[in-house]
Design an enzyme around this catalytic site. Sequence first.
Site, PDB file in Angstrom:
ATOM      1  CG  HIS B 237      -6.983 -33.727  13.201  1.00 21.56           C
ATOM      2  ND1 HIS B 237      -7.883 -32.695  13.342  1.00 21.56           N
ATOM      3  CD2 HIS B 237      -7.667 -34.734  12.595  1.00 21.56           C
ATOM      4  CE1 HIS B 237      -9.056 -33.072  12.850  1.00 21.56           C
ATOM      5  NE2 HIS B 237      -8.949 -34.303  12.392  1.00 21.56           N
ATOM      6  NE  ARG B 258     -10.724 -28.946   9.410  1.00 19.99           N
ATOM      7  CZ  ARG B 258     -10.044 -29.503   8.418  1.00 19.99           C
ATOM      8  NH1 ARG B 258      -9.902 -28.873   7.273  1.00 19.99           N
ATOM      9  NH2 ARG B 258      -9.486 -30.680   8.565  1.00 19.99           N
TER      10      ARG B 258
END
Lengths: 241, 578
Positions: B237, B258
């Site tokens: 991740h 994000r």
Amino acid sequence: MEGEVKLHVLRYEPENDEKARYDTFVVDAKDNMTVLDALFIILSEQDPTVSFRCSCRVGMCGSCGMVMNDKEGLACRTKIEKLGREITVRPLRNLPIVKDLAVNMDPFFKQWEKIKPYFVPNAEASKDFAQIPQDPSRRGIIDQSLDCITCGCCYSACTLVSLDDNYIGPAALNRAYTLVADERDAATESRMEVAAGEDGALRCHTLFNCMEVCPKNLVPTWSIQKIKTKAVAGALKGGSK
Amino acid sequence: MERVQCDILILGSGGAGLFAAHHAYDLNPKLKIIVAAKGLVGKSGCTRMVQGGYNVVLHPNDSVELHFKDTLKGGGMINNQELAWTLVSDAPKRILELETRMGCFFDRNPDGTVHQKAFAGQSFDRTVHRGDLTGIEIINRLRDQLYAKEGVIAWDEVRAVELLYNDDNQAIAGCLMLNLRTGQFIVVEALAVIVGTGGGASMYKIAAPSLEKAADGMAIAYRAGAEFVDMEMMQFHPTGLLAENSRMNGGVLEEGLRGAGGHLYNSLGERFMANYDPERMERSTRDRVARAAYMEIMAGRGTRLDGVLISVAHLGRKNVLRMFPGMVDRCKDVGKDLSVEPVEVSPTGHFHMGGVRINKDCFSGIPGLFVSGEDAGGIHGANRLGGNGVADSTVFGARAGDAAAEYVTQIKRQKVSESQVNRFVQEILQPFNNETGENPFDLRKELGKLMWEKVGLVRNGQDLKIAIDRLEEMAERVSHCKVSGGKAYNLAWHEVLNVKNMVEIGRMIALAAYTRNESRGSHYRSDYAITDNENWYKNIYMTQNGAKPAMKIEEVQFTHMLPEELLGQTARIKVEAS
Ligand SMILES: Cc1cc2nc3c(=O)[nH]c(=O)nc-3n(C[C@H](O)[C@H](O)[C@H](O)COP(=O)(O)OP(=O)(O)OC[C@H]3O[C@@H](n4cnc5c(N)ncnc54)[C@H](O)[C@@H]3O)c2cc1C
Ligand code: SF4
Ligand code: FES
């Protein structure tokens, strides 16, 4: 906070020990370190026989609840620096000890089970996604109380639970209320019977101990008050609704 | 030794385990079903840690085909297409079940319909969520619903240690379990076993999963002869929170940051994604963003803690507090206010795309053995899309439950092999008999460092070779660990078993990574920095064979969609690794 910190850790193995004792360990604390980190240092470098429970290590699973300097909390989110140079760590109260800091959560979940913690969809809810705007008045009430991670901290801190372990306790009553408030649920009546019944909400003395320790900032007392109000309203209307 | 009989034994209480329990019970409430978890049932594992949410097609403008395409694209076209198709086409049923039968309530739009948010690598905003801590809601409700089903027995802190065959080695007849609390063994005789223990990305120095996960399910399935697929595909991740001196280190900051427009910076203040994926920038897929961050760090443009910075402050303090309360809270733990300042992050070990080879009913090929959730492989190919993980565990958990309930009505009870039981028990108790030996916690640290440095985000043949050799040595060293104290709640003893399993699975990862001479998805080889679409639409399969796994390489079966349909002109040529 950096430097040496003393941890007094409760040690108890019900099978072998007559009574509990505290062992003292010295750990070199570093910035950011939590009580869980200190316990891991003790476990891996000083005494491989010390026992405690954890899983997520980020405050999501509620496995690491314990009493640190006399206050309940999650070991994984309690900073050493908040506790100072002498730290006493013991397991949650009101629950039997499995070993050292790990408790058996069964009594807590027995209460949880009593209030029928499961969703019973009404005819409409069982078909499709409910169309419920997430406005503060309707879902807001539930959303605030939904985040319980069943850590048991409130159960440990509750004076009423320690006086009488039949009392359902804050977390389970809070769960009961989130279901009662859920317009999709059809089991309100039977759930209220227990939640407002003899071991339920009416026993709460509104001491707010639960609120003070809840790591998720829930206020179970508040849910309990709602149950009381609802029970009274139901009684006025006649019947147990 | 305690002996227990049941119809279905389920290992693990994450999304896969609990869905399996519900489905098996619903199909046949007469069955005796045991759900056993190494942690507390419903309070352990990664499904609970799901933050961002659940990918599922609900909106009329979205389609299962689109979700399928995104999944294959993310997976570098080496997904098992049957499984990927099953994932996307079953997911809508499972999310509906979560809401209407389990009582979950996901976030809504102002008009009361279910809200879906943007997640990386997807052509449609299809991620269903509850705030930024979705997994708690899903697992709590799945656990609560079990209280309505008396036929399901929940075992807290009982760990599976080895699968057991019947006497003539034809079928799985049960499992050897170890009660953490008492230190006593339990032989469970079951008609079927469902493995859902959720992988072991925690073998990496910086990692996201919950602490008890140690590739146990994979390792016991491997030792029982199950076949594995694409073990080199290990997901990192991009945004693990860096928490110096704390086990919180590597805990995930969710992808939604994000998705919502968060920026990543290196220590020079540059938005470095411009150099790696100028089009999608921070919304690029996980593999790309994670690797970009890693390369920045390796090039000396990392922060003091060897990380990069994520910033969402420009979205406005109010918005951040509203959208990401859980993440703000988490960052507070390292003394940062996410709503106004950048926070240090690093790629973090996250998820196995590889795992046990299954068919769409989670059957492993070994009679009696079903595998679902993260322990199963092939669904996500070379890279899993954020949000496809819970979809995976719920979809395949449900299928495993259905299939096992069906299976157990058709077979008769077998006796477990006693010689196997005895041998395993001796082996597992060995650390108490070793006079001297290594500390398992030190060994784990060493493993984490080795995997991170040599089998991590950027790999090369030379390092992998070293890792393969060192892992072989470590496998030997684990058996010499020494443990003291009693057997009850002995964490050091369990750590020996953990390291043993992680080393076993780590070896498969290293060997598969060494074999795949190209870069694809999460597997990047600096010595083969091309995606070889000419030669590598292939899966690597492994099974146990003495000390080292036996390997076989097969062409991907394009049962639903050809690479041409997804990738056009570059479908069959070598391209620069993205
Ligand atoms: C921090 C984090 C965030 C994530 N966010 C997302 C997201 O936003 N969206 C998404 O789709 N996916 C997300 N994922 C991935 C997702 O969590 C996994 O894909 C999925 O939950 C795996 O489910 P599972 O049921 O296979 O395993 P898990 O949920 O991990 O459950 C494993 C269970 O097995 C038990 N167990 C382990 N070993 C043994 C043993 N030997 N014996 C018995 N029991 C055992 C554990 O105690 C646990 O109960 C995230 C993962 C992490 C770590
Ligand atoms: S209400 Fe709070 S303190 Fe009580 S169990 Fe839930 S999370 Fe823990
Ligand atoms: S380990 Fe999960 S809450 Fe602390």
